[in-house]
Structures are given as C-alpha cells and as structure tokens.
Motif scaffolding. Sequence first.
Motif, mmCIF file in Angstrom:
data_model
loop_
_atom_site.group_PDB
_atom_site.id
_atom_site.type_symbol
_atom_site.label_atom_id
_atom_site.label_comp_id
_atom_site.label_asym_id
_atom_site.label_seq_id
_atom_site.Cartn_x
_atom_site.Cartn_y
_atom_site.Cartn_z
ATOM 1 N N GLU A 14 0.854 -1.177 0.000
ATOM 2 C CA GLU A 14 0.000 0.000 0.000
ATOM 3 C C GLU A 14 0.896 1.235 0.000
ATOM 4 O OE1 GLU A 14 -2.462 -0.392 3.454
ATOM 5 O OE2 GLU A 14 -3.423 -2.225 2.731
ATOM 6 N N ASP A 15 0.293 2.394 -0.255
ATOM 7 C CA ASP A 15 1.089 3.626 -0.318
ATOM 8 C C ASP A 15 1.892 3.879 0.956
ATOM 9 O OD1 ASP A 15 0.191 4.072 -2.853
ATOM 10 O OD2 ASP A 15 -1.123 5.758 -2.331
ATOM 11 N N ARG A 16 1.271 3.626 2.124
ATOM 12 C CA ARG A 16 1.929 3.923 3.404
ATOM 13 C C ARG A 16 2.285 2.686 4.213
ATOM 14 N NH1 ARG A 16 -1.439 9.085 5.734
ATOM 15 N NH2 ARG A 16 -1.427 10.285 3.805
ATOM 16 N N LEU A 17 2.047 1.503 3.674
ATOM 17 C CA LEU A 17 2.350 0.266 4.395
ATOM 18 C C LEU A 17 2.796 -0.819 3.421
ATOM 19 C CD1 LEU A 17 2.267 -1.547 6.965
ATOM 20 C CD2 LEU A 17 -0.107 -2.037 6.361
ATOM 21 N N TRP A 18 3.996 -1.292 3.625
ATOM 22 C CA TRP A 18 4.482 -2.452 2.879
ATOM 23 C C TRP A 18 4.870 -3.503 3.902
ATOM 24 C CZ3 TRP A 18 7.463 -2.788 -2.186
ATOM 25 C CH2 TRP A 18 6.862 -2.004 -3.180
ATOM 26 N N HIS A 19 4.445 -4.712 3.647
ATOM 27 C CA HIS A 19 4.858 -5.850 4.463
ATOM 28 C C HIS A 19 5.266 -6.947 3.502
ATOM 29 C CE1 HIS A 19 4.652 -9.415 6.973
ATOM 30 N NE2 HIS A 19 4.971 -8.594 7.957
ATOM 31 N N ARG A 58 4.345 15.207 -3.984
ATOM 32 C CA ARG A 58 4.348 16.400 -4.844
ATOM 33 C C ARG A 58 3.528 17.545 -4.270
ATOM 34 N NH1 ARG A 58 5.895 15.425 -10.490
ATOM 35 N NH2 ARG A 58 6.481 13.245 -10.665
ATOM 36 N N ASP A 59 2.474 17.207 -3.520
ATOM 37 C CA ASP A 59 1.607 18.262 -2.969
ATOM 38 C C ASP A 59 2.204 18.919 -1.720
ATOM 39 O OD1 ASP A 59 1.295 16.386 -0.969
ATOM 40 O OD2 ASP A 59 -0.849 16.091 -1.297
ATOM 41 N N LYS A 60 3.357 18.442 -1.266
ATOM 42 C CA LYS A 60 4.078 18.978 -0.092
ATOM 43 C C LYS A 60 3.298 18.841 1.208
ATOM 44 C CE LYS A 60 7.520 20.272 -2.655
ATOM 45 N NZ LYS A 60 8.538 19.297 -2.854
ATOM 46 N N LYS A 61 2.264 18.005 1.221
ATOM 47 C CA LYS A 61 1.479 17.773 2.427
ATOM 48 C C LYS A 61 1.434 16.294 2.801
ATOM 49 C CE LYS A 61 -1.477 21.781 1.967
ATOM 50 N NZ LYS A 61 -2.825 22.276 1.801
ATOM 51 N N SER A 62 1.207 15.450 1.826
ATOM 52 C CA SER A 62 1.109 14.019 2.087
ATOM 53 C C SER A 62 2.450 13.338 1.767
ATOM 54 C CB SER A 62 -0.023 13.410 1.260
ATOM 55 O OG SER A 62 0.186 13.670 -0.105
ATOM 56 N N PRO A 63 2.667 12.140 2.312
ATOM 57 C CA PRO A 63 3.945 11.460 2.077
ATOM 58 C C PRO A 63 4.019 10.841 0.683
ATOM 59 C CG PRO A 63 2.518 10.059 3.366
ATOM 60 C CD PRO A 63 1.798 11.367 3.196
ATOM 61 N N LYS A 64 5.232 10.710 0.206
ATOM 62 C CA LYS A 64 5.477 9.996 -1.046
ATOM 63 C C LYS A 64 5.119 8.522 -0.813
ATOM 64 C CE LYS A 64 9.497 8.343 -3.347
ATOM 65 N NZ LYS A 64 10.935 8.329 -3.332
ATOM 66 N N PRO A 65 4.472 7.865 -1.756
ATOM 67 C CA PRO A 65 4.132 6.447 -1.577
ATOM 68 C C PRO A 65 5.394 5.572 -1.521
ATOM 69 C CG PRO A 65 2.910 7.395 -3.412
ATOM 70 C CD PRO A 65 3.933 8.396 -3.006
ATOM 71 N N LEU A 66 5.333 4.505 -0.749
ATOM 72 C CA LEU A 66 6.427 3.540 -0.720
ATOM 73 C C LEU A 66 6.540 2.873 -2.083
ATOM 74 C CD1 LEU A 66 5.611 1.968 2.735
ATOM 75 C CD2 LEU A 66 7.797 3.015 2.144
ATOM 76 N N ASP A 67 7.745 2.471 -2.446
ATOM 77 C CA ASP A 67 7.952 1.729 -3.690
ATOM 78 C C ASP A 67 8.997 0.648 -3.445
ATOM 79 O OD1 ASP A 67 10.595 2.821 -4.041
ATOM 80 O OD2 ASP A 67 9.719 4.600 -4.931
ATOM 81 N N VAL A 68 9.200 -0.218 -4.416
ATOM 82 C CA VAL A 68 10.077 -1.374 -4.239
ATOM 83 C C VAL A 68 11.519 -0.955 -3.962
ATOM 84 C CG1 VAL A 68 10.545 -1.740 -6.717
ATOM 85 C CG2 VAL A 68 10.650 -3.672 -5.118
#
Length: 163
Positions: A14-19, A58-68
Amino acid sequence: MSIELEQEDVSIFEDRLWHHKGWEARVIKNEDDDGWAVAMTQDGQAEPALVGPWTMGRDKKSPKPLDVSAFNTLVKTASEIIRRHEQHQAAMLHKTIEIEVRGLRVVVALDIEPDEENPTATLTATAADGSQLAKVRARPDQGLTRASAQRWADAGYPRASED
C-alpha cells in the motif's frame, strides 16, 4: 478446518504500508513537525529497528508512496542496524586479550552470560596449543584489560574472590 498463515507469508503493498519477506515499512506522521517518517519493523519484534524521515509527496502535504526500491533500501539499512547491534552485544559479552606468560602466548577470555536476575561470568586462560590453563567464575561486572589479565596470570590464575 482453520488455515493459519505465518505473518511473513502475507505481502502488503500500500502507499503507506508495505509488508514483505519478514519486514514492515510503515509511513507515519512525524510527531516533531509537519513531516513524515518511516518505521521499519522486523516480524516478531515489538519495536522498529529503524525510524527515519520520509519524503513529502508532490503536494508537499502528504507522504510519497512507498515503492520497491525504497523498501529494499530500508530493509538493507534496518538489517545493517540490527547486525551492528548484535555485534556490539556480542562484543560486550565476550572479550579476549592475548598476553605473554613466561615466554608463551596465552589468550584470556571473559564470557558473560546475561540474566536480569543472576548474570554470571567465566574467565578462561588458554595456551597457544589450545590447552586450557584455567577456568574460573568471575563477577559479571568485571572488566578485562591487558593489565588485569597479566596480573591474573602472574598470580597463577587464582579463583576470583566472591564478594
């Protein structure tokens, strides 16, 4: 019939959770400011091995999504932190010093067995050929220096006094 899966068998992306493969990366709100942080926790551990800043989107408010790529880097960094911690712990519990006794090389080792209620320690002297010269109980808070090892050897490897 119930089928139970090991936690590490389930992958989440997910954008904010990787397991994945025994690790969880969770993007969390940074309590100290308006930014974001990422916490890396190994399966079975209560506390994260690594908590660090996370990049804004990019919006300077929310976090960048996790990626591989980020996940793999975080796993590598957290694993290294755990490895260094384990090495440090091992070094604190097992110390060796090489000394010379009557022209022969002797290795003196202090091994500490940690226990919250009753820690123990053993002081061992070993000759260069591997034969054990002495093995005595020691105080778990005893330090091992070249000078203390030499004094012990020069005195004939006496048992430590029990205080």
